[in-house]
Write a protein that holds these residues in place. Structure first.
Motif, PDB file in Angstrom:
ATOM      1  N   GLY A  63       0.819  -1.211   0.000  1.00 37.95           N
ATOM      2  CA  GLY A  63       0.000   0.000   0.000  1.00 37.95           C
ATOM      3  C   GLY A  63       0.853   1.260   0.000  1.00 37.95           C
ATOM      4  N   VAL A  64       1.879   1.285   0.849  1.00 35.19           N
ATOM      5  CA  VAL A  64       2.781   2.440   0.894  1.00 35.19           C
ATOM      6  C   VAL A  64       3.531   2.582  -0.431  1.00 35.19           C
ATOM      7  N   LEU A  66       2.443   1.687  -3.402  1.00 38.17           N
ATOM      8  CA  LEU A  66       1.521   2.211  -4.405  1.00 38.17           C
ATOM      9  C   LEU A  66       1.299   3.714  -4.216  1.00 38.17           C
ATOM     10  N   VAL A  67       1.176   4.141  -2.969  1.00 37.31           N
ATOM     11  CA  VAL A  67       0.994   5.573  -2.704  1.00 37.31           C
ATOM     12  C   VAL A  67       2.211   6.359  -3.157  1.00 37.31           C
ATOM     13  N   SER A  68       3.410   5.875  -2.836  1.00 37.94           N
ATOM     14  CA  SER A  68       4.619   6.608  -3.238  1.00 37.94           C
ATOM     15  C   SER A  68       4.804   6.577  -4.753  1.00 37.94           C
ATOM     16  N   GLY A  70       2.362   6.488  -6.964  1.00 33.06           N
ATOM     17  CA  GLY A  70       1.389   7.448  -7.490  1.00 33.06           C
ATOM     18  C   GLY A  70       1.854   8.879  -7.298  1.00 33.06           C
ATOM     19  N   ALA A  71       2.428   9.168  -6.132  1.00 32.94           N
ATOM     20  CA  ALA A  71       2.940  10.520  -5.875  1.00 32.94           C
ATOM     21  C   ALA A  71       4.103  10.823  -6.803  1.00 32.94           C
ATOM     22  N   TRP A  72       4.984   9.854  -7.036  1.00 33.08           N
ATOM     23  CA  TRP A  72       6.120  10.056  -7.929  1.00 33.08           C
ATOM     24  C   TRP A  72       5.634  10.320  -9.347  1.00 33.08           C
ATOM     25  N   SER A  74       2.697  11.524 -10.360  1.00 29.07           N
ATOM     26  CA  SER A  74       2.066  12.835 -10.505  1.00 29.07           C
ATOM     27  C   SER A  74       3.113  13.944 -10.443  1.00 29.07           C
TER      28      SER A  74
END
Length: 136
Positions: A63-64, A66-68, A70-72, A74
């Protein structure tokens, strides 16, 4: 190098997890009280509880990740958009300069200056009072 190091750490973590689960699955390692999460009661061995902890940890890590990711993504998309905007503004400014120059009346050419030599020895000669200190 970082990928190899990551793989070595992952293999070591998997080996430690398998060893921890295998060493704690006997009847001597039964939990003495119920373990409950979200009103689900778990009564097993410490090895089984450790295995569930590993699964939850892997799910949290994914999960972490995937979040990182996605942030990278964007952030990279925003950088590309800003780069394109900067380039577009440069092109617009150049076009406006070209149009402004085309609308100005033609200037008369400047008088030709005599050509300076491409190389001169005087540039490399030491001048008195400059550079290193002189002794008297």
């Amino acid at each position: 190098m970082i990928i190899v190091l990551g793989l070595v750490i992952a293999v070591a973590a998997i080996a430690a997890g398998v060893a921890g689960v295998a060493a704690n699955t006997s009847d001597a390692n039964r939990l003495t009280s119920d373990f409950s999460v979200f009103d689900y009661h778990f009564a097993g061995t410490t090895g089984e509880l450790f295995l569930i902890g590993i699964i939850v940890g892997v799910a949290g890590g994914l999960g972490v990740g995937l979040v990182s990711a996605g942030a990278w993504r964007s952030t990279r998309r925003g950088l590309a958009t800003r780069r394109e905007l900067r380039q577009s503004r440069k092109e617009i400014a150049a076009t406006q300069r070209d149009l402004a120059e085309a609308e100005r009346p033609a200037k008369r050419p400047a008088p030709a200056r005599p050509a300076a030599p491409a190389w001169s020895m005087s540039k490399f000669l030491r001048k008195p009072g400059k550079g290193a200190a002189t002794t008297k």
